[in-house]
Design a protein around this motif. Structure first.
Motif, short mmCIF file in Angstrom:
data_model
loop_
_atom_site.label_atom_id
_atom_site.label_comp_id
_atom_site.label_asym_id
_atom_site.label_seq_id
_atom_site.Cartn_x
_atom_site.Cartn_y
_atom_site.Cartn_z
N LEU A 1 -34.76 -34.51 -103.99
CA LEU A 1 -34.10 -35.83 -103.90
C LEU A 1 -32.97 -35.94 -104.93
O LEU A 1 -32.47 -37.03 -105.21
N LYS A 2 -32.63 -34.79 -105.54
CA LYS A 2 -31.51 -34.69 -106.51
C LYS A 2 -31.77 -35.46 -107.81
O LYS A 2 -30.87 -36.00 -108.43
N VAL A 3 -33.05 -35.52 -108.18
CA VAL A 3 -33.39 -36.17 -109.45
C VAL A 3 -33.78 -35.10 -110.46
O VAL A 3 -34.60 -34.24 -110.17
N SER A 4 -33.17 -35.18 -111.64
CA SER A 4 -33.48 -34.19 -112.68
C SER A 4 -34.83 -34.53 -113.33
O SER A 4 -35.03 -35.63 -113.83
N LYS B 1 -51.08 -28.58 -110.04
CA LYS B 1 -50.44 -28.16 -108.79
C LYS B 1 -49.68 -29.32 -108.14
O LYS B 1 -48.56 -29.16 -107.65
N LYS B 2 -50.32 -30.48 -108.18
CA LYS B 2 -49.72 -31.67 -107.57
C LYS B 2 -48.49 -32.13 -108.38
O LYS B 2 -47.53 -32.66 -107.81
N ILE B 3 -48.55 -31.93 -109.68
CA ILE B 3 -47.40 -32.31 -110.52
C ILE B 3 -46.20 -31.42 -110.18
O ILE B 3 -45.07 -31.91 -110.05
N TYR B 4 -46.47 -30.12 -109.98
CA TYR B 4 -45.37 -29.22 -109.61
C TYR B 4 -44.76 -29.64 -108.27
O TYR B 4 -43.54 -29.64 -108.10
N ALA B 5 -45.62 -30.00 -107.33
CA ALA B 5 -45.13 -30.42 -106.01
C ALA B 5 -44.30 -31.70 -106.13
O ALA B 5 -43.26 -31.87 -105.47
N PHE B 6 -44.73 -32.60 -107.00
CA PHE B 6 -44.03 -33.87 -107.22
C PHE B 6 -42.65 -33.59 -107.81
O PHE B 6 -41.65 -34.16 -107.38
N ARG B 7 -42.60 -32.66 -108.77
CA ARG B 7 -41.30 -32.33 -109.36
C ARG B 7 -40.37 -31.73 -108.31
O ARG B 7 -39.19 -32.06 -108.25
N GLU B 8 -40.93 -30.86 -107.48
CA GLU B 8 -40.11 -30.24 -106.44
C GLU B 8 -39.54 -31.30 -105.50
O GLU B 8 -38.37 -31.26 -105.13
N LYS B 9 -40.38 -32.25 -105.18
CA LYS B 9 -39.95 -33.36 -104.31
C LYS B 9 -38.78 -34.11 -104.98
O LYS B 9 -37.77 -34.41 -104.33
#
Ligand code: SAH
Length: 348
Positions: free
Chosen positions: A316-319, A304-312
Motif C-alpha cells: 500500500l506504499k506505506v513505509s 508471522k502475522k506481523i511480517y504479513a501485515f508489514r508486507e501488506k
C-alpha cells in the motif's frame, strides 16, 4: 530534598564557590565533574572541606543507581533512586552506531493505556529537568566512567507521558542538546507521545527538532478508544493533523508506533485503514509486537502475522519496519517498565 547542581551554569557555580570563599576555578572543576556524572564525594580535585560545605545544601546529581540488570542480548536496565525514595527505570540499548538510552519522564503515568505497565498505579509525580539529565549522566558514568560519551541517542519512551510534563521535558531537551551540557543533537533524540495534540503543536512552534514519535496503536477511533483513554480527548485525525503540522514546521519525518495486538488491530483491513491515515506526508510506521498483558486478554500478534501485515503496508506504499524487542528477559522491553511495583517488591 537538597537543591541539585546538575543543570547549573558555570556562572551560577562560580557564585556558589565564591560564597564559600573559594577561587572561581573550582566552579569549572565542579562543572566538569558533574558532566562526568560524579557525586560531590567523587570530585577528586576539590578539598574535603568544600565538599562538606556543598553537601550541606546540595547534591550534584539527584539520582543514584539502585539496581542494574543486564539482559542476554546486552540490553541493560537500571533502576534509579531519586532523592525522595521514588524509583524510576531506564534502559540502555546497544547498536553498532552507539548506545541509546530510553529514559523516564514521570514517576508513573496518568494516561492509563490498557496495555502499558507504567500507568498501573497512576501518576506519582513529574520528573524535574535535573532528574532527567541525571538519568543520562549517571548511566553514562556507569558505562564509561564518565570519560567518554557512551550515550549517543536518547528516546523519551520510558515511564511517563513526556508532553504531560511539558515544561520540565522541554527544559531537559534544551539542556541536554546544548554545547555546555552533553551536546546531544535533537536529531538524535526521539520524543514519544500518546498524542497530546496542543502540546505537539506547541513543540513545533517553539522550534524543537526532535524526532516525534506518536503511539497510534489503532487504525480507527473506535478501536483506539478501547485501548487508549487519550482517544476520548483527541481523534486520530486530529493527532495526524498535529503530526503533519510538526513535519511542516520542522521538516522531520514523524514515526508512528503501532503495537500489534492479536485479533484486534492486525488484520489486512486494519492495514488498509492505517495506510489511509498516514499517507501524504513523510512518515514511518514502527510495528512492535505487543508484550502481552495476559490479565487484560491482550496478546501480542505472532511474528508471522506481523511480517504479513508489514508486507501488506508495503504494497500500500506505506513505509514500515518491525521493531526488534530487546531486553524482554529483564522486563526492559516496551511497556514493561513498572517502577512502582519494582519499589514495592524490593521493600517486601
Ligand atoms: N507516553 C508515551 C511514552 C511511552 S513510550 C507514549 O505513549 O508514547 C512507550 C511505548 O511503548 C509507547 O509507544 C507505548 O504505547 C508502548 N507500549 C506500552 N506498553 C506496551 C506493551 N505492552 N507492548 C508493546 N508496546 C507497549
Amino acid at each position: 530534598m537538597k537543591e541539585s547542581l546538575t543543570c547549573y551554569s558555570l556562572k551560577k557555580l562560580e557564585e556558589i564557590v565564591s560564597h564559600f570563599g573559594e577561587p572561581s576555578f573550582r566552579a569549572k572543576q565542579i562543572f566538569d565533574a558533574i558532566k562526568k556524572g560524579k557525586q560531590i564525594d567523587e570530585i577528586s580535585n576539590i578539598s574535603k572541606s568544600l565538599k562538606e560545605k556543598l553537601k550541606e545544601k546540595y547534591v550534584s546529581i539527584p539520582v543514584e543507581i539502585y539496581k542494574k540488570l543486564v539482559s542476554k542480548d546486552g540490553t541493560i536496565k537500571y533502576a534509579l533512586k531519586l532523592q525522595d525514595g521514588e524509583i524510576i527505570e531506564c534502559v540502555v540499548l546497544s547498536y553498532s552506531y552507539g548506545r541509546t538510552i530510553c529514559i523516564s519522564t514521570q514517576v508513573g503515568c496518568r494516561m492509563g493505556c490498557a496495555f502499558c505497565a507504567s500507568g498501573l498505579n497512576g501518576l506519582v509525580r513529574n520528573l524535574t529537568c535535573d532528574e532527567m539529565v541525571g538519568e543520562i549522566l549517571i548511566v553514562n558514568k556507569d558505562l564509561a566512567d564518565g570519560n567518554s560519551r557512551e550515550i549517543t541517542n536518547i528516546v523519551l519512551m520510558g515511564s511517563g507521558e513526556p508532553l504531560d510534563n511539558y515544561e520540565n521535558v522541554t527544559k531537559f531537551l534544551r539542556t541536554i542538546s546544548s554545547k555546555e551540557s552533553l551536546n546531544i543533537s535533537q536529531r538524535n533524540i526521539s520524543l514519544s507521545t500518546c498524542g497530546l495534540v496542543p502540546k505537539i503543536k506547541q513543540l513545533a512552534d517553539e522550534g524543537f527538532s526532535v524526532t516525534l514519535t506518536i503511539s497510534l496503536h489503532a487504525p480507527t477511533d473506535e478501536k483506539r478508544k478501547q485501548i487508549m483513554k487519550i482517544a476520548n480527548s483527541y481523534t486520530i485525525s486530529e493527532v495526524v493533523d498535529a503530526s503533519k503540522y510538526y513535519f511542516n514546521k520542522t521538516g522531520r519525518r514523524v514515526v508512528f508506533e503501532y503495537s500489534m495486538i492479536e485479533n484486534f488491530n492486525d488484520s489486512f483491513v486494519d492495514a488498509e485503514n492505517l495506510s489511509k491515515l498516514v499517507g501524504g506526508f513523510p512518515s514511518h510506521i514502527n510495528l512492535i509486537p505487543l508484550n502481552s498483558v495476559k490479565e487484560k486478554g491482550l496478546i501480542g500478534t505472532p511474528k508471522k502475522k506481523i511480517y504479513a501485515f508489514r508486507e501488506k503496508l508495503e504494497n500500500l506504499k506505506v513505509s514500515a519496519s518491525i521493531r526488534r524487542s530487546l531486553g524482554a528477559d529483564i522486563e526492559g522491553a516496551c511497556g514493561q517498565l513498572r517502577n512502582k511495583l519494582l519499589k514495592n517488591t524490593s521493600q517486601n
